[in-house]
Design a protein around this motif. Structure first.
Motif, PDB file in Angstrom:
ATOM      1  N   TRP A   1       0.830  -1.205   0.000  1.00 46.67           N
ATOM      2  CA  TRP A   1       0.000   0.000   0.000  1.00 46.67           C
ATOM      3  C   TRP A   1       0.863   1.253   0.000  1.00 46.67           C
ATOM      4  O   TRP A   1       0.468   2.287  -0.548  1.00 46.67           O
ATOM      5  CB  TRP A   1      -0.900  -0.018   1.234  1.00 46.67           C
ATOM      6  CG  TRP A   1      -1.840   1.138   1.328  1.00 46.67           C
ATOM      7  CD1 TRP A   1      -3.049   1.275   0.711  1.00 46.67           C
ATOM      8  CD2 TRP A   1      -1.650   2.336   2.095  1.00 46.67           C
ATOM      9  NE1 TRP A   1      -3.627   2.481   1.032  1.00 46.67           N
ATOM     10  CE2 TRP A   1      -2.792   3.149   1.889  1.00 46.67           C
ATOM     11  CE3 TRP A   1      -0.636   2.805   2.927  1.00 46.67           C
ATOM     12  CZ2 TRP A   1      -2.939   4.401   2.497  1.00 46.67           C
ATOM     13  CZ3 TRP A   1      -0.778   4.043   3.529  1.00 46.67           C
ATOM     14  CH2 TRP A   1      -1.919   4.829   3.314  1.00 46.67           C
ATOM     15  N   TRP A   2       2.028   1.162   0.573  1.00 48.83           N
ATOM     16  CA  TRP A   2       2.919   2.317   0.645  1.00 48.83           C
ATOM     17  C   TRP A   2       3.505   2.691  -0.713  1.00 48.83           C
ATOM     18  O   TRP A   2       4.082   3.773  -0.852  1.00 48.83           O
ATOM     19  CB  TRP A   2       4.056   2.055   1.626  1.00 48.83           C
ATOM     20  CG  TRP A   2       3.602   1.908   3.038  1.00 48.83           C
ATOM     21  CD1 TRP A   2       3.505   0.763   3.764  1.00 48.83           C
ATOM     22  CD2 TRP A   2       3.175   2.964   3.904  1.00 48.83           C
ATOM     23  NE1 TRP A   2       3.038   1.023   5.026  1.00 48.83           N
ATOM     24  CE2 TRP A   2       2.823   2.368   5.145  1.00 48.83           C
ATOM     25  CE3 TRP A   2       3.042   4.350   3.751  1.00 48.83           C
ATOM     26  CZ2 TRP A   2       2.369   3.114   6.217  1.00 48.83           C
ATOM     27  CZ3 TRP A   2       2.579   5.092   4.831  1.00 48.83           C
ATOM     28  CH2 TRP A   2       2.257   4.486   6.041  1.00 48.83           C
ATOM     29  N   MET A   3       3.378   1.838  -1.708  1.00 47.64           N
ATOM     30  CA  MET A   3       3.940   2.143  -3.022  1.00 47.64           C
ATOM     31  C   MET A   3       3.298   3.389  -3.622  1.00 47.64           C
ATOM     32  O   MET A   3       3.978   4.217  -4.247  1.00 47.64           O
ATOM     33  CB  MET A   3       3.743   0.951  -3.957  1.00 47.64           C
ATOM     34  CG  MET A   3       4.318   1.166  -5.342  1.00 47.64           C
ATOM     35  SD  MET A   3       4.095  -0.315  -6.380  1.00 47.64           S
ATOM     36  CE  MET A   3       4.905   0.247  -7.876  1.00 47.64           C
TER      37      MET A   3
ATOM     38  N   CYS B   1       4.702  10.953  -2.232  1.00 47.30           N
ATOM     39  CA  CYS B   1       4.611  10.252  -3.519  1.00 47.30           C
ATOM     40  C   CYS B   1       3.576  10.906  -4.427  1.00 47.30           C
ATOM     41  O   CYS B   1       2.477  11.261  -3.998  1.00 47.30           O
ATOM     42  CB  CYS B   1       4.248   8.787  -3.308  1.00 47.30           C
ATOM     43  SG  CYS B   1       5.559   7.819  -2.536  1.00 47.30           S
ATOM     44  N   LEU B   2       3.924  11.038  -5.681  1.00 46.76           N
ATOM     45  CA  LEU B   2       3.034  11.579  -6.713  1.00 46.76           C
ATOM     46  C   LEU B   2       2.745  10.464  -7.708  1.00 46.76           C
ATOM     47  O   LEU B   2       3.644   9.951  -8.365  1.00 46.76           O
ATOM     48  CB  LEU B   2       3.679  12.778  -7.422  1.00 46.76           C
ATOM     49  CG  LEU B   2       2.865  13.401  -8.558  1.00 46.76           C
ATOM     50  CD1 LEU B   2       1.545  13.956  -8.027  1.00 46.76           C
ATOM     51  CD2 LEU B   2       3.673  14.493  -9.253  1.00 46.76           C
ATOM     52  N   VAL B   3       1.467  10.084  -7.793  1.00 45.16           N
ATOM     53  CA  VAL B   3       1.047   8.980  -8.652  1.00 45.16           C
ATOM     54  C   VAL B   3       0.478   9.544  -9.937  1.00 45.16           C
ATOM     55  O   VAL B   3      -0.419  10.396  -9.923  1.00 45.16           O
ATOM     56  CB  VAL B   3      -0.001   8.098  -7.935  1.00 45.16           C
ATOM     57  CG1 VAL B   3      -0.458   6.973  -8.848  1.00 45.16           C
ATOM     58  CG2 VAL B   3       0.564   7.543  -6.636  1.00 45.16           C
ATOM     59  N   THR B   4       1.003   9.065 -11.061  1.00 45.08           N
ATOM     60  CA  THR B   4       0.536   9.496 -12.372  1.00 45.08           C
ATOM     61  C   THR B   4       0.100   8.275 -13.173  1.00 45.08           C
ATOM     62  O   THR B   4       0.925   7.395 -13.437  1.00 45.08           O
ATOM     63  CB  THR B   4       1.645  10.245 -13.139  1.00 45.08           C
ATOM     64  OG1 THR B   4       2.110  11.341 -12.337  1.00 45.08           O
ATOM     65  CG2 THR B   4       1.125  10.756 -14.478  1.00 45.08           C
TER      66      THR B   4
ATOM     67  N   ILE C   1       0.840   2.762 -13.590  1.00 50.95           N
ATOM     68  CA  ILE C   1       1.075   4.069 -12.995  1.00 50.95           C
ATOM     69  C   ILE C   1       2.570   4.300 -12.870  1.00 50.95           C
ATOM     70  O   ILE C   1       3.373   3.363 -12.932  1.00 50.95           O
ATOM     71  CB  ILE C   1       0.437   4.181 -11.595  1.00 50.95           C
ATOM     72  CG1 ILE C   1       1.029   3.120 -10.661  1.00 50.95           C
ATOM     73  CG2 ILE C   1      -1.083   4.061 -11.675  1.00 50.95           C
ATOM     74  CD1 ILE C   1       0.581   3.255  -9.218  1.00 50.95           C
ATOM     75  N   THR C   2       2.917   5.549 -12.730  1.00 52.08           N
ATOM     76  CA  THR C   2       4.291   5.918 -12.387  1.00 52.08           C
ATOM     77  C   THR C   2       4.253   6.667 -11.057  1.00 52.08           C
ATOM     78  O   THR C   2       3.363   7.489 -10.822  1.00 52.08           O
ATOM     79  CB  THR C   2       4.912   6.822 -13.474  1.00 52.08           C
ATOM     80  OG1 THR C   2       4.112   8.009 -13.623  1.00 52.08           O
ATOM     81  CG2 THR C   2       4.974   6.072 -14.801  1.00 52.08           C
ATOM     82  N   VAL C   3       5.198   6.353 -10.192  1.00 53.72           N
ATOM     83  CA  VAL C   3       5.278   6.956  -8.860  1.00 53.72           C
ATOM     84  C   VAL C   3       6.585   7.721  -8.768  1.00 53.72           C
ATOM     85  O   VAL C   3       7.655   7.174  -9.064  1.00 53.72           O
ATOM     86  CB  VAL C   3       5.203   5.898  -7.752  1.00 53.72           C
ATOM     87  CG1 VAL C   3       5.245   6.555  -6.374  1.00 53.72           C
ATOM     88  CG2 VAL C   3       3.937   5.059  -7.896  1.00 53.72           C
TER      89      VAL C   3
END
Length: 205
Positions: free
Chosen positions: A107-109, A115-118, A133-135
């Motif tokens: 979950w921490w990923m 963290c910015l999730v795209t 996604i990219t983190v």
């Protein structure tokens, strides 16, 4: 009070273990990490037994708790090796934490600090019902968060193991010193003796 020192310290350690395990269980549920969920559940049960054994002076429960802590240290050591990809372990190939039933990660990923999730749209790499996604921008990668959590579990387990052995030895010494051999004779108690002869008294009318 001297005997309470070790017991009280062990109870505090068990309480910290219980809080840490419950916190970890919540985040493992959020990340669909089925193997850690099962291990956490067993750990919670073992810690509760350890607390019960400490309060109720149950020697065998403390021994079970101490043996479980050895297994718990081994499990958390494996988790550290898994997330650091020691040896042939690979997070991209081995989905051991989900029993190979899904591609979910920790979950921490996606929810780590900073963290910015795209999302990556129209990616052919995504399997059915999944998205790519990219983190980026994480202050601390999820691998190290999981490693830190396992390290805390190992540290608490080591303290718990030492105090469980100490308290169980105190319980055993107390049982050995409490000797009932001889029964009441050791205190000079003499039971009343019954006479085997019945004395008859004459009856005058």
């Amino acid at each position: 009070m001297g005997k309470c020192d070790g017991r009280c310290t062990l109870l505090v350690i068990c309480a910290l273990q219980l809080v840490a395990a419950l916190q970890r269980q919540v985040f493992d549920f959020l990340g669909y990490q089925w193997a850690p969920i099962l291990a956490n559940f067993l750990h919670i049960m073992a810690v509760i037994l350890g607390m019960f054994g400490t309060v109720q002076f149950r020697f065998r429960y403390l021994i079970f708790y101490a043996v479980w802590l050895v297994l718990w240290v081994g499990w958390n050591s494996f988790i550290i090796c898994f997330y650091l990809e020691v040896g042939n372990l690979s997070q991209d190939r081995d989905f051991l934490m989900t029993f190979n039933t899904s591609l979910h990660r920790s979950w921490w990923m996606e929810h780590g600090p900073g963290c910015l999730v795209t999302p990556v749209l129209d990616s052919r790499m995504a399997p059915d019902d999944h998205h790519v996604i990219t983190v980026s921008g994480c202050l601390l990668d999820y691998q190290y968060i999981e490693v830190l959590s396992s390290a805390i579990q190992i540290l608490l387990a080591l303290f718990g193991f030492v105090y469980a052995c100490y308290v169980s030895k105190v319980f055993q010494d107390d049982e050995d010193s409490f000797d009932f051999i001889g029964g009441f004779d050791s205190y000079g108690y003499q039971p009343p003796q019954k006479s085997s002869h019945l004395q008859l008294q004459p009856l005058y009318t």
